[in-house]
Write an enzyme that holds these catalytic residues in place. Structure first.
Site, short mmCIF file in Angstrom:
data_model
loop_
_atom_site.label_atom_id
_atom_site.label_comp_id
_atom_site.label_asym_id
_atom_site.label_seq_id
_atom_site.Cartn_x
_atom_site.Cartn_y
_atom_site.Cartn_z
N SER A 147 -90.67 -23.49 46.44
CA SER A 147 -89.87 -24.39 45.51
C SER A 147 -88.88 -25.25 46.62
O SER A 147 -88.42 -24.73 47.55
CB SER A 147 -88.77 -23.86 44.65
N ASP A 148 -88.27 -26.15 46.01
CA ASP A 148 -87.17 -26.93 46.57
C ASP A 148 -86.01 -25.99 46.29
O ASP A 148 -86.08 -25.07 45.25
CB ASP A 148 -86.92 -28.39 46.17
N TRP A 149 -84.88 -26.29 46.99
CA TRP A 149 -83.90 -25.43 46.92
C TRP A 149 -83.28 -25.51 45.32
O TRP A 149 -82.71 -26.22 45.15
CB TRP A 149 -82.79 -25.48 48.14
N PHE A 150 -83.24 -24.07 44.86
CA PHE A 150 -82.89 -24.07 43.44
C PHE A 150 -83.91 -24.58 42.46
O PHE A 150 -83.35 -24.94 41.17
CB PHE A 150 -81.29 -24.45 43.46
N GLY A 151 -84.99 -25.15 43.01
CA GLY A 151 -85.84 -25.92 41.96
C GLY A 151 -86.78 -24.88 41.35
O GLY A 151 -87.87 -25.61 40.53
#
Length: 817
Positions: free
Chosen positions: A227-231
């Site tokens: 995932s993208d960060w916190f995605g």
């Protein structure tokens, strides 16, 4: 450590369910959980794509080499150079004790205002695909995993963490997925990063069509998706859809929640095993199944890396205009060096791509090194900052429990400037990262009497005080705006008259708050001195007295940044006025632009020469000087069309659902008519077309022929250097279908070759055109269709300069996905 190499397939069933689950999320911001029991080491990642950042945040940390940004690399049109840069970046990643580079960024430049265009290669899928695949081969050839991003449909920074990009399957297959497909099929990439946005209503991180059907099914991908960060937004949905790794840690959606989901039958143990095996396979590829690697970050400032960055900076510089003034000869008189970017080293864009460079060379420094400062005169002319210049230290930072700045500080530290990006743990873990406050104190002594501007923006309530009086208040009415990835307020500015030589006590205060989507805290405070009419007049005066005037204008990483789209493509501030005034004062004026994308140029007719230098990395000033004086070719060609005005670009419409989006949806109405295809379809003449760029040499193309081959066709043509100077050009081949069964662009770039020739040298090029070069994606049949009929192949040096044509008859063919 084991005596013989182990494999992921052999290890996976030795892991308990809990251990398998532990591999599916980060342990902290930049690493993945190890399994010491089995000798499995810690997987570490570092941000790219124009370097390998050291340290825990976006600011500071161990210094690193700063390479040209994505659009500058795109402008080289040189896959061999991209692969060379990828290999050099692998060494940089190793110097930071990391195993995975979060790069490259290959999203398509759909609009001219995307804040992240600087980080991407091109508006064109084929140019992006070839450069991206080469970059990946360079990284992974040295055992470092590439992480191509953002998969997929992330072409705007407006509400990017929640917006749904609504895109047809044909446009996805032909435009937005093409670079990812090439990375999988042609470069064997080991990792992809899912985009923040939704695709057609479903988050990319839990989109089965993207992650399972297309990526693993159609393309046969065997790497991981992180995932993208916190995605990541769910537990069962992301795991079942195909998201292997949730980042960053500690986990929010997995861990005990995922174990419970397996026990409840919501997720099968076999799916968890598949996801964990993918992560183990990545660990195997980067050498982590043989035990823990020691962690040590070093600043590895190599001479060969410096030379590569300097060469790449020149190779991406595009000469847009030259009335014969360039290349410059050694001056007999003074050279006026003018503009807000003259003494500032604009080497990179903003956001997660930024890093702490080993050093940076401004244009002034590059020219002074070559000519000596006595040959130069300087005037800034105007400013071009988005935010007030950073308040420089030394500063004292004190941290408090709670958000009230009350009680005794629990931690204090020194800061070099009033710019902070705090990720957990904050203040050595002594405060709650979402419930703390901080006070920065220092002094400011102005050199001149007059008005000064104090500006502050932050991810929580903040304010600036001068001698105890509030001058910029973003605390009493904190509102999120367009800074810090849309988690921060817009800058609040106050103005105060100050006396020269007097020391003023300056304070910045901040209170953390819960993030809207991302978990971090950040603050930036600045102090600036306004410039007025007198500054432009002074610049014109020194230009008029000089032999040649060099004007350095553009933007910076404050404007070209992740988390914020541009509002227009005019040069910020009064730069257009400055350029016009200098051109009027001296006909021998060279304008050097540094931006992350197109700009309008109302003064173009008055300038003798124009260079687009982008953000070329730490050697910026040296690379620019090399091109100005002819030591290096202006080797770049535009990877993005420059429109005459913003209204001409593909996303300009009276319908806001097309851009910037309405009610959480942005509709890609233009379909496959992106970039140069749009200008062709609408009959709009751009300011400078896609692929355009001038050389110090001259070239002629001749003898184009196209013949059918086993898989598509083969094109042949001759390119000749018709000048007395060595140089390079980019030969571009476009394909158009004469009577397609569906609406298709008039011509599409399908292959290209960068060619360097000595004076008078001729070379025959043989350029393959695979069957896919003639196909469109048939949404009804679900495959690629080469429709029977006549195709035209066009060759030239830009999308608007294609003097050679040849035709080819092809039979009906269906190609797999």
């Amino acid at each position: 450590m084991t005596d013989t190499p182990r494999t992921a397939d052999a290890l996976i069933d030795e892991l308990t369910l809990e251990e398998q689950v532990s591999l599916l999320s980060g342990q902290d911001f930049w690493s993945v959980n190890p399994i010491p029991r089995l000798g499995i080491g810690t997987l570490r990642v570092t941000d790219g794509p124009n370097g390998a950042r050291g340290g825990g945040g976006l600011i500071g940390g161990v210094s690193a080499a700063a390479f040209p940004v994505g659009i500058a690399l795109g402008a080289t049109w040189d896959p061999e150079l991209a692969e060379e840069i990828g290999a050099a970046l692998a060494d940089e990643v190793k110097s930071k004790s990391a195993h995975v580079s979060l790069a490259p960024t290959v999203n398509i430049q759909r609009s001219v205002t995307n804040g992240r265009n600087f980080e991407c290669y091109s508006e064109d899928p084929e140019l992006t695909a070839q450069l991206g695949a080469a970059y990946v081969r360079g990284l992974q050839g040295k055992g470092i995993a590439a992480t191509m991003k953002h998969y997929a449909g992330n072409e705007s920074e407006i509400e990017r963490t929640t917006m749904s990009s609504d895109i047809s399957e044909r446009a996805m297959r032909e435009i937005y997925l093409r670079p990812f497909e090439a990375a999988v099929k042609e470069a064997g990439i080991w990792a992809l990063m899912s985009a923040y946005n939704k695709l057609n209503g479903t988050y990319a991180s839990e989109n089965p069509w993207l992650l399972d059907e297309v990526l693993r099914g159609d393309w046969g991908y065997d790497g991981i998706v992180m995932s993208d960060w916190f995605g990541s937004h769910s537990t069962a949905e992301t795991v079942k859809a195909g998201l292997d790794l949730e980042m960053p840690g500690p986990t929010r959606d997995r861990g005990e929640k995922l174990v419970a989901a397996v026990q409840a039958g919501e997720v099968s143990a076999e799916v968890v095993r598949t996801r964990a095996l993918a992560v183990l396979r990545l660990m195997e590829r980067v050498g982590l199944l043989e035990g823990e690697h020691p962690f040590e970050e070093v600043a590895d400032d190599r001479p060969e890396t410096r030379a590569l960055i300097r060469r790449a900076g020149a190779a991406g510089t595009v000469m847009l205009k030259n009335d014969g003034l360039l290349p410059l000869s050694l001056p007999k008189g003074q050279i006026a060096v003018i503009g807000p970017n003259a003494k500032a080293a604009r080497i990179m864009g903003g956001g997660s791509a930024q890093l702490n460079p080993h050093y940076s060379v401004s244009p002034w420094q590059g020219l002074a090194e070559r000519l000596g400062e006595s040959a130069l005169t300087f005037a800034p002319g105007c400013t071009n900052h988005r935010w007030e210049p950073i308040w420089q230290g030394p500063l004292k930072a004190e941290f408090f429990e709670g958000t009230e700045l009350s009680g005794e500080p629990v931690h204090s530290e020194e800061m070099a400037s009033a710019e902070a990006f705090w990720v957990p743990p904050v203040a050595n873990g002594k405060v709650n990262p979402t419930r703390f406050s901080a006070r920065l104190t220092g002094s400011f002594t102005p050199e001149e009497t007059g008005p000064y501007r104090f500006g502050i923006h932050a991810t929580g309530p903040a304010r600036m005080l001068v001698d105890g009086k509030v001058v910029a208040d973003a605390m009493s009415d904190f509102t999120r705006g367009r800074t810090f990835f849309e988690e921060g307020s817009d800058e609040v500015v106050g103005e105060v008259n100050l006396e020269a030589g007097r020391s003023y006590e300056v304070t910045a205060e901040f209170a953390a708050s819960e993030g809207k989507m991302l978990t971090f805290s950040a603050l930036r405070a600045g102090i600036g001195q306004p410039l007025g009419d007198d500054a432009i007049a002074e610049a014109a005066r020194i230009a008029g007295e000089a032999e040649t005037a060099l004007v350095f204008v553009g933007r910076s990483g404050e404007w070209d940044t992740e988390g914020s789209d541009l509002e227009d493509i005019r040069l910020p501030g009064r730069q257009d006025e400055l350029v016009a005034a200098v051109c009027a004062a001296n006909p021998r004026t060279v304008v050097v632009l540094q931006t992350g994308g197109p700009v309008e140029m109302p003064w173009l007719g008055e300038a003798a020469a124009v260079l687009q230098a982008w953000y070329p990395g730490q050697e910026a000033g040296n690379a620019i000087a090399d091109v100005l004086f002819g030591d290096a070719e202006p080797g770049g060609r535009l990877p993005q069309t420059f429109p005459l005005r913003i209204e001409d670009n593909p996303t300009w419409t009276n319908d806001p659902t097309v851009y910037p989006g309405v009610d959480g949806h942005v509709r890609y109405q233009e379909g496959v008519f992106t970039g140069h295809r749009h200008y062709d379809a609408k009959g709009i003449a751009p300011l400078f077309p896609f692929g355009f760029g001038l050389s110090y040499a001259s070239f002629a193309l001749s003898g184009l022929s196209v013949t059918a081959a086993e898989d598509g066709a083969e094109a042949r043509l001759t390119v000749e250097n018709t000048s007395g100077r060595a140089g390079s050009t980019v030969v571009q081949l476009y394909v158009g279908a004469e009577a397609p069964p569906v609406e298709r662009p008039a011509r599409e770039l399908k292959t290209f070759a960068k060619v360097a020739l000595e004076p008078g040298e001729r070379r025959e090029l043989v350029l393959p055109l695979p069957a896919r070069a003639f196909a469109y994606f048939d949404e009804t049949a679900g495959d690629w269709h080469v429709a029977p009929g006549r195709y035209t192949v066009l060759a030239g040096t830009s999308a608007a300069d294609l003097p050679l044509t040849a035709t080819l008859e092809l039979a009906d063919a269906r190609l797999p996905r």
